[in-house]
Design a protein around this motif. Structure first.
Motif, short mmCIF file in Angstrom:
data_model
loop_
_atom_site.label_atom_id
_atom_site.label_comp_id
_atom_site.label_asym_id
_atom_site.label_seq_id
_atom_site.Cartn_x
_atom_site.Cartn_y
_atom_site.Cartn_z
N HIS A 27 43.16 46.48 43.93
CA HIS A 27 43.70 45.43 43.07
C HIS A 27 45.20 45.63 42.84
O HIS A 27 45.99 44.69 42.96
N HIS A 81 49.26 40.04 36.58
CA HIS A 81 48.78 41.41 36.80
C HIS A 81 49.63 42.44 36.06
O HIS A 81 49.10 43.43 35.57
N TRP A 130 41.83 32.90 35.52
CA TRP A 130 41.99 33.82 34.40
C TRP A 130 41.46 33.18 33.13
O TRP A 130 41.49 31.96 32.98
N ASP A 164 41.18 38.86 34.29
CA ASP A 164 41.20 38.37 35.66
C ASP A 164 39.76 38.10 36.10
O ASP A 164 38.94 39.03 36.15
N HIS A 168 38.10 39.53 43.34
CA HIS A 168 38.70 40.82 43.70
C HIS A 168 38.76 41.77 42.51
O HIS A 168 38.95 42.96 42.68
FE LIG Z 1 43.71 40.08 40.28
#
Ligand SMILES: [Fe+2]
Length: 203
Positions: A27, A81, A130, A164, A168
């Motif tokens: 990630h 992120h 998100w 998130d 992934h």
């Molecule tokens: Fe992500």
């Protein structure tokens, strides 16, 4: 000036067992790194290359049109992120305190009711995106979600806390069980940092 991939403020294994080591490695080192590289490639040579990333995303509509989609996706990915890593921790307060705790209780009834509503919004976000706790334009707390790498700042809202819900972020450990991931994630939220973000957003 190019944007840089920030270092994680803890080890890859620090959020175990809630977020597994391999997910953290991929990630951060692959997904987030790709957003940074693609953002730099897109924004190089424009006036936006020297702005803080939150200002770039707040002013997306001013970014040259031919670069806007790349900046929206990759700049959003970088902003989202960067904030995500620092609002998680293996230690710290496990519940909001002070003014943020009061505001959450007033708005949602209780901390548990807030978490429930947040999880629900995360489950209902179709596809990648998100889920957020934001301060809206009126200065009130609200739960919202966005698609892809969009950040609430583009709509004039300030993100206080985001999770998130791209696959992934959880698929290696939780597979298709997004609700389980959303529930486990509360164990690693850094409420000290979230409280600071709330205080700053309130000015
Ligand atoms: Fe992500």
């Amino acid at each position: 000036m190019a944007f840089d991939l920030p270092k994680l403020p803890y080890d890859y294994a620090a959020l175990e067992p809630y977020i597994d080591t391999q997910t953290m490695q991929l990630h951060h080192d692959k997904h987030h790194a790709a957003y940074v590289n693609n953002l730099n490639a897109a924004i190089e040579g424009t006036a936006f290359a020297s702005l803080p990333i939150d200002q770039v995303i707040a002013r997306l509509n001013e970014v040259p049109e031919e670069k806007r989609t790349a900046v929206r996706n990759n700049g959003g990915g970088h902003l989202n992120h960067s904030d995500f890593w620092v609002t998680m921790t293996p230690g710290g307060s496990k519940e909001p305190t002070g003014e943020l705790a009061n505001a959450i209780n007033t708005k949602f009834g209780s901390f548990d009711a807030f978490k429930s509503a947040f999880n629900d919004a995360g489950v209902k976000r179709f596809g990648s995106g998100w889920v957020w706790l934001v301060l809206d334009k009126s200065g009130n707390l609200a739960i919202t979600s966005t698609a892809n790498q969009d950040n609430p700042i583009t709509d004039g809202q300030t993100a206080i806390l985001g999770n998130d819900v791209w696959e992934h972020a959880y698929y290696l450990k939780y597979q298709n069980r997004r609700p389980e991931y959303l529930g486990a994630w509360w164990n690693v939220v850094n409420w000290d940092v979230v409280g600071q973000r709330y205080a700053k957003a309130r000015g």
